[in-house]
Design a protein around this motif. Sequence first.
Motif, short mmCIF file in Angstrom:
data_model
loop_
_atom_site.label_atom_id
_atom_site.label_comp_id
_atom_site.label_asym_id
_atom_site.label_seq_id
_atom_site.Cartn_x
_atom_site.Cartn_y
_atom_site.Cartn_z
N VAL A 124 0.86 -1.19 0.00
CA VAL A 124 0.00 0.00 0.00
C VAL A 124 0.90 1.23 0.00
N GLU A 125 0.76 2.07 -1.01
CA GLU A 125 1.61 3.26 -1.10
C GLU A 125 0.78 4.51 -1.32
N PRO A 126 0.31 5.11 -0.23
CA PRO A 126 -0.38 6.40 -0.40
C PRO A 126 0.67 7.48 -0.69
N ALA A 127 0.31 8.47 -1.50
CA ALA A 127 1.25 9.55 -1.79
C ALA A 127 1.63 10.26 -0.49
N ARG A 128 0.61 10.41 0.40
CA ARG A 128 0.86 10.93 1.74
C ARG A 128 0.15 10.04 2.74
N THR A 129 0.69 9.93 3.95
CA THR A 129 0.05 9.11 4.97
C THR A 129 -1.43 9.47 5.07
N SER A 130 -2.31 8.49 4.98
CA SER A 130 -3.73 8.83 5.09
C SER A 130 -4.54 7.65 5.63
N GLU A 131 -5.67 8.05 6.22
CA GLU A 131 -6.49 7.10 6.94
C GLU A 131 -7.64 6.64 6.05
N PHE A 132 -7.75 5.36 5.85
CA PHE A 132 -8.91 4.83 5.10
C PHE A 132 -9.04 3.34 5.37
N ASP A 133 -10.15 2.78 4.89
CA ASP A 133 -10.38 1.34 5.03
C ASP A 133 -9.92 0.62 3.78
N LEU A 134 -9.22 -0.49 3.99
CA LEU A 134 -8.91 -1.40 2.90
C LEU A 134 -9.78 -2.63 3.11
N HIS A 135 -10.71 -2.84 2.18
CA HIS A 135 -11.63 -3.99 2.29
C HIS A 135 -11.11 -5.11 1.39
N ILE A 136 -10.86 -6.25 1.97
CA ILE A 136 -10.32 -7.36 1.18
C ILE A 136 -11.34 -8.48 1.15
N ARG A 137 -11.71 -8.91 -0.05
CA ARG A 137 -12.71 -9.99 -0.16
C ARG A 137 -12.13 -11.29 0.39
N ILE A 138 -12.87 -11.94 1.24
CA ILE A 138 -12.52 -13.29 1.69
C ILE A 138 -13.48 -14.23 0.97
N PRO A 139 -12.96 -15.03 0.02
CA PRO A 139 -13.85 -15.79 -0.87
C PRO A 139 -14.75 -16.78 -0.12
N ASP A 140 -15.92 -17.04 -0.69
CA ASP A 140 -16.85 -17.98 -0.06
C ASP A 140 -16.25 -19.37 0.07
N TRP A 141 -15.43 -19.79 -0.91
CA TRP A 141 -14.91 -21.16 -0.87
C TRP A 141 -13.96 -21.38 0.31
N CYS A 142 -13.43 -20.31 0.89
CA CYS A 142 -12.53 -20.55 2.02
C CYS A 142 -13.21 -20.19 3.35
N GLN A 143 -14.32 -19.48 3.28
CA GLN A 143 -14.96 -19.00 4.49
C GLN A 143 -16.09 -19.89 4.99
N ALA A 199 -13.00 -8.52 4.67
CA ALA A 199 -12.27 -8.20 5.90
C ALA A 199 -11.83 -6.75 5.77
N THR A 200 -12.09 -5.97 6.80
CA THR A 200 -11.82 -4.53 6.70
C THR A 200 -10.62 -4.16 7.57
N LEU A 201 -9.64 -3.53 6.96
CA LEU A 201 -8.46 -3.06 7.70
C LEU A 201 -8.50 -1.54 7.72
N HIS A 202 -8.70 -1.01 8.94
CA HIS A 202 -8.74 0.44 9.07
C HIS A 202 -7.46 0.91 9.75
N ARG A 203 -6.75 1.82 9.12
CA ARG A 203 -5.56 2.39 9.77
C ARG A 203 -5.09 3.63 9.02
N LYS A 204 -4.09 4.27 9.62
CA LYS A 204 -3.41 5.35 8.90
C LYS A 204 -2.35 4.69 8.04
N TRP A 205 -2.60 4.64 6.76
CA TRP A 205 -1.67 3.93 5.87
C TRP A 205 -0.54 4.87 5.49
N LYS A 206 0.66 4.30 5.46
CA LYS A 206 1.82 5.09 5.04
C LYS A 206 2.60 4.29 4.02
N ARG A 207 3.47 4.97 3.30
CA ARG A 207 4.30 4.30 2.29
C ARG A 207 5.04 3.13 2.91
N GLY A 208 5.11 2.02 2.20
CA GLY A 208 5.86 0.86 2.70
C GLY A 208 5.01 -0.11 3.49
#
Length: 678
Positions: A483-502, A541-550
Motif C-alpha cells: 500500500v503506497e499512499p502519496a501521503r500518509t492517510s487514513e482509510f479502510d482497505l476492504h479485502i474480499r474473503i472468498p466464499d470457498w474458504c470461508q 475483511a476490513t483493515l482500518h488504519r493510517k496507511w503510510k508508504r511501505g
Amino acid sequence: MIKLSSLGVFLAMLGYLADIYKVSAQPANKLTPIPIQSVTIEDSFWSPKRKVWQEVTIPDCFKKFENDRGGALNNFDRVRDGKTDGHAGPPWYDGLIYEMIRGTADFLAAKRDPVLEARIDGYIARIAAAQARDPEGYLNTWTQLEHPNQRWGLNGGNDGYQHEMYNVGAMCETAVHYCRATGKSQLLKCAVKLANYTCDQIGLAPKHELVPNHAIAEEAFGDLYLFFRKHPELKREIPVKVDEQRYLDLAQYWVEARGHQRKDQRSYREYNQDHIPVFRQTAIEGHAVRAALLCSGVAALAGINGRNDYREAAIRLWENMSEKKMYVTGGIGATAQGEAFGKDYFLPNDGYLETCGAVGASFFDRNLNLLTGDARYVDALERELYNGALTGVSLAGDTYTYVNPLFSPNGNSRWSWNGCPCCPPMFLKLMGAMPGYIYAQDKSDVYVNLFVGSKARLQLGERKLVLTQSTDYPWHGEVRIAVEPARTSEFDLHIRIPDWCQGKTFSGDLYQLNNRSSTNGFRLKVNGKALEEVETVCGYATLHRKWKRGDTVELHLDMPVVRVTANDHVESAVGRVAFMRGPIVYCFEGTDNGQAVENLTISPESKFEPEYRNNLLGGVTVLHATATGVFKTAADQIASVPFQVTAIPYYANANRGTCQMQVWMAASQEHAKPQKQE
Ligand SMILES: [Zn+2]
C-alpha cells in the motif's frame, strides 16, 4: 408581474429542483469502478492468457468475421453502396462486430497497440459510411439489405429474428468503451445518431411500443447516459443534439414495458423475458443469455436511478439464478431447448451452458457488487471467470466453445467457427473488462475484489494511492498487497474473503464444501504482524488504519482440495462428488485416466494431492488420487480395481484432442450423500 411572496415560492422551487437534480446526478451505486487504464496486470496466470487473446484471438475472430459467408464487415459496405440484397450471416452480425470492437477497445485500454487500433478505426469508418447512407441515421444492415420496409420488425417483419434493438444497444456500449479507451469519438457520433433515432421511434404511443427481444440495449443506453453525464464536454464533438436523459428514459421504458400489453409487439413470451412485468418476476426464466443481460441492465439502472423496485428485482432474480440454477462452474442455461434456464435445481450434467451465459451472469454479478458493495457477487463472478467463462476459448486462442457441459461422453469439442459465433465476442468483452474488476472504491475506501498480480493507481478524493498485488493465485493462496499512499492517510482497505474458504456452502445452499480445514480459512498480517479475529462484513475483511508508504498486507487463504456435493434436490449430482481447489473447479479427462472416466468411482478414503505442472496446459495445478475403476472383464464380469486418477482444471478441458470429460464423479456409497449438517 411576480409578487414577492410568489417569487419566494418560485426561488424555493428552484432550490428544490436543484436538490433533486443533485440527488439524481449522484450515482446510487455504493462502489465506483476503477478505470482499466489505471490497472496493470502482471502475473503468471492472466498475463500470458491476455497476451494470447490480444495477439491471437482478436485478430483470429476479426479475420473469420471478415470471411464468413461473404463477410460481416461487407454488410456495412453494401449498405453504403446502396445495395438491396446479399446480407452475410444472421441479422445480429452488426451487433457481434460491435461487441468485438468493445472487447478489443478494453484490451487496447490496458495495452495500446497502434496496428490493432488502426484496424478498428478502419472498421469504424466503414460503419460510419454505412450509417451516412440513411438521412435519419438508422443502421441495421440485415433489414436495410433484405427487408428495408420492415424496420424494428414492423410491417410484417419479425423483431425476434431481426435483433434490431440488440444491434443498436451493442453499438452504443461499444462507442462508450472505444471512446474511453482511445479518446476517439467517431463511433460515439454514430451511436448518438442511432440512439436519437431509436428514441424518436420507440417508446410510449404514439411511438412504436417495442422492447428488445434480445436484451443488451437496457444497460447500453444507461451507459450512454452516464458517459455524457460524466463527460458533458464530449457533446461539443457530436454534430447532433445530445440529450442524455432520453437515453435513460428509453432504457427504463424497455425494462418497465416488459410483460405489459403493448401495441406493435408480436408476442409476449418467457423466452425473451416479456411474459411477466420485470418487477413481478420471482424466477429468472427463458433464454439464459437474454435473461442475464436484462438483469445486468436492471442492476446497472438501479445504480443510476436509485430505485428500490429495480434494486429488489435484480437481487431477487440473482438469488434465484445463483442459488437454484447455477452450475458449480458458474455456468447457466441448463437446456438446449430455447437455450434456457430450467426449473429450480434442474442442472443435468450434460446441460447446455452457453459461454455467453457465464459471461452475461458475470456482468450481472459485477453490477450488483457495485450497487450493494456485497462481496457475494464477486464470489460468483470469480467462479465464472476461472471456470465457466474461461473455458470458452482454447489455450492456443483460436478455437472456441458454445456449450460447456459438465459431462461429455465423447468429449467437448472446440470449433474454429460457428454459424452463430456470439461467444467469442462476449468472451472478449468480459476478459477485456476484467482488469477493471480487480479493485473498486467508494468515496474514501478501497476494495480488493480479485486476487491478481497487478498494480493499481487510485484516486480517493484528493488523495493518490498505489496498490501492488503479488500472488501466484489461483494455484497458491498467498497474496501480498503493498500500500503506497502519496501521503500518509487514513482509510479502510476492504479485502474480499472468498466464499470457498470461508463457508461450508456456496451459491446459497446449492453446493456444500466438505473436507474443510480446521482454521477459519484465512489469515491476515499487516507489516508482518498477524491480526487476531478478523471479522468479515458483507464478505470483506476490513483493515482500518493510517496507511503510510511501505505498508504491506499479507493475506493467506487456505487452499485444500475440497470435495463438493450438491443440494439433495439436484438429481444429477446425487451420489456424486466434484473437486475444487481455491476458485478452480476440476474435471477428469480420458487423456489422463483412460477413456472411460464415467466408470471411475471416488472412494471416501481417496486423498487428492495437488501438483503444479509447468509444462502441462500452459501451467496448471493438477490433482492426483487413487480411485476405483469399475470395468467389465473379458468374462463380462464387473471388476473393481484401484486406479490412479488425475484431474485438471475444468477451464483447460478439450485442449488435447477429443476424449471423455466429467466433473461430477461417482462416489462410493459412504459419502454418496452429503453429510447432513446438524
Ligand atoms: Zn454465445
